[in-house]
Design a protein around this motif. Structure first.
Motif, PDB file in Angstrom:
ATOM      1  N   LYS A 152      24.034 -13.098 -35.163  1.00  0.00           N
ATOM      2  CA  LYS A 152      22.964 -13.835 -34.178  1.00  0.00           C
ATOM      3  C   LYS A 152      23.792 -15.008 -33.495  1.00  0.00           C
ATOM      4  O   LYS A 152      23.585 -14.990 -32.134  1.00  0.00           O
ATOM      5  N   SER A 206      27.696 -12.365 -29.307  1.00  0.00           N
ATOM      6  CA  SER A 206      27.168 -10.752 -28.583  1.00  0.00           C
ATOM      7  C   SER A 206      27.797  -9.598 -29.394  1.00  0.00           C
ATOM      8  O   SER A 206      28.924  -9.811 -30.083  1.00  0.00           O
ATOM      9  N   LYS A 207      26.929  -8.627 -29.515  1.00  0.00           N
ATOM     10  CA  LYS A 207      27.421  -7.498 -30.315  1.00  0.00           C
ATOM     11  C   LYS A 207      28.655  -7.030 -29.412  1.00  0.00           C
ATOM     12  O   LYS A 207      29.756  -6.407 -30.235  1.00  0.00           O
ATOM     13  N   THR A 208      28.924  -7.193 -28.013  1.00  0.00           N
ATOM     14  CA  THR A 208      29.749  -6.492 -27.398  1.00  0.00           C
ATOM     15  C   THR A 208      31.345  -7.254 -28.141  1.00  0.00           C
ATOM     16  O   THR A 208      32.363  -6.774 -28.063  1.00  0.00           O
ATOM     17  N   LYS A 223      24.589  -8.047 -18.338  1.00  0.00           N
ATOM     18  CA  LYS A 223      23.493  -7.913 -19.316  1.00  0.00           C
ATOM     19  C   LYS A 223      23.791  -8.621 -20.597  1.00  0.00           C
ATOM     20  O   LYS A 223      22.969  -9.115 -21.094  1.00  0.00           O
ATOM     21  N   ASP A 224      24.918  -8.270 -21.327  1.00  0.00           N
ATOM     22  CA  ASP A 224      25.477  -9.013 -22.177  1.00  0.00           C
ATOM     23  C   ASP A 224      25.379 -10.678 -21.966  1.00  0.00           C
ATOM     24  O   ASP A 224      25.173 -11.339 -23.175  1.00  0.00           O
ATOM     25  N   PHE A 277      23.684 -12.323 -20.220  1.00  0.00           N
ATOM     26  CA  PHE A 277      22.245 -12.957 -20.274  1.00  0.00           C
ATOM     27  C   PHE A 277      21.378 -12.672 -21.650  1.00  0.00           C
ATOM     28  O   PHE A 277      20.232 -13.173 -21.833  1.00  0.00           O
ATOM     29  N   ARG A 278      22.273 -11.684 -22.433  1.00  0.00           N
ATOM     30  CA  ARG A 278      21.580 -11.657 -23.692  1.00  0.00           C
ATOM     31  C   ARG A 278      22.235 -12.437 -24.747  1.00  0.00           C
ATOM     32  O   ARG A 278      21.307 -12.707 -25.818  1.00  0.00           O
ATOM     33  N   THR A 279      23.337 -13.262 -24.526  1.00  0.00           N
ATOM     34  CA  THR A 279      23.943 -13.810 -25.795  1.00  0.00           C
ATOM     35  C   THR A 279      23.193 -15.046 -26.047  1.00  0.00           C
ATOM     36  O   THR A 279      22.493 -15.862 -24.912  1.00  0.00           O
ATOM     37  N   PRO A 280      22.702 -15.534 -27.368  1.00  0.00           N
ATOM     38  CA  PRO A 280      21.977 -16.589 -27.449  1.00  0.00           C
ATOM     39  C   PRO A 280      22.944 -17.997 -26.904  1.00  0.00           C
ATOM     40  O   PRO A 280      22.095 -18.949 -26.886  1.00  0.00           O
ATOM     41  N   TYR A 316      21.806 -19.542 -23.751  1.00  0.00           N
ATOM     42  CA  TYR A 316      20.591 -20.324 -23.910  1.00  0.00           C
ATOM     43  C   TYR A 316      20.597 -21.706 -24.669  1.00  0.00           C
ATOM     44  O   TYR A 316      19.933 -22.492 -24.459  1.00  0.00           O
ATOM     45  N   THR A 359      30.572 -15.732 -22.957  1.00  0.00           N
ATOM     46  CA  THR A 359      30.987 -14.682 -22.060  1.00  0.00           C
ATOM     47  C   THR A 359      32.148 -14.049 -23.162  1.00  0.00           C
ATOM     48  O   THR A 359      32.737 -13.246 -22.542  1.00  0.00           O
TER      49      THR A 359
END
Length: 276
Positions: free
Chosen positions: A40, A43-45, A69-70, A72-75, A78, A213
């Motif tokens: 959570k 990021s998965k990457t 894309k990673d 902007f996907r990482t919690p 935000y 990042t």
């Protein structure tokens, strides 16, 4: 082959060559909880590359490539935005009392309550992340005092050098507006500056943004530059002063790999700024 017990029945699989395979043991609950928390928080990457390269948690690379894309996907991105704007909301609530003096008391109380809630959420977030990283060192007050002292000496030397060439410290717009609120609503502002601001700013700029990042030394530096820019320094002396602050806070964070070290330095610095 079946083994029948009084309570459970276990079936042990056998390969074609007759070799008995022992069942894999289930991971302890705490280990599984930490793994879920990592999924959570990061990021998965980042986790995949970290596992492939077997990186130590505090052994960051100089730079790190990440897909947009990673990012902007990482919690973390935000969370950083949310926590940062929470400070602005608190200050805006306090400032609203200037235009609405009739409700100033209620607005100040609301700001303090919001501050307590946000600080609680911030500490929970920090503690959760600290538990994920086994290299986080223990908090040391001696290190905090040492870093603060070095920052004070550096600021004194820079100020003295600039004075020799005729450059003086100009009034900073950000500080002027805060000083005005201090004179009108000292209790709410002291609470915000001494506790809310250091905790949230260190969480945002020394933890969440660099990890958005994938942590690298470059991402920590960029996050600190954003920290400087958002404080809107004026003049070369203003940029230099905030640069010393950002460098000191960042060093405190990376030296012990502990956000609380940076928070403590930040708190002491803000307290000294109030006194002086």
């Amino acid at each position: 082959m079946l083994f029948h017990g009084m309570i459970n029945t276990y079936e042990l699989p056998i390969k074609g060559n007759g070799v008995l395979l022992m069942p894999t043991t289930k991971k302890p609950l705490k280990v599984r909880q930490i793994e879920r928390m990592k999924e959570k928080e990061y990021s998965k990457t980042y986790l995949q590359r970290k596992q492939e390269r077997q990186e130590e948690p505090n052994n960051y690379p100089l730079t790190r490539l990440i897909l947009i894309k990673d990012f902007f996907r990482t919690p973390d991105l935000y969370k950083a935005i949310g926590f940062f704007f929470s400070i602005q909301i608190i200050i805006a609530v306090i400032a609203a009392g200037v235009n609405h003096p009739k409700y100033a008391g209620a607005l100040n109380l609301l700001a303090i309550i919001l501050g307590i809630v946000i600080v609680t959420l911030s500490i929970r977030t920090i503690n959760r992340r600290q538990r994920l990283d086994p290299t986080r060192r223990k908090f040391k007050l001696s290190r905090v005092l040492f870093i603060t002292t070095v920052m004070l000496i550096a600021l004194f030397l820079v100020t003295y050098f600039y004075s020799l060439i005729g450059i003086t410290m100009s009034a900073q717009p950000n500080q002027m507006s805060l000083n005005l609120l201090f004179t009108i609503y000292p209790v709410a502002m002291v609470f915000t500056v001494l506790f809310v601001s250091p905790i949230i700013e260190e969480l945002v700029f020394r933890e969440l943004l660099p990890f958005a990042t994938g942590p690298s030394y470059l991402s920590f530096v960029i996050a600190s530059l954003i920290f400087i820019a958002l404080h809107a320094p004026y003049g070369i002396m203003g940029w230099t002063s905030y640069g010393i602050l950002a460098a000191g806070f960042l060093y405190a964070r990376l030296k012990d790999n502990n956000v609380y070290t940076a928070i403590a330095v930040h708190m002491i610095w803000n307290a000294l700024a109030l006194i002086v």
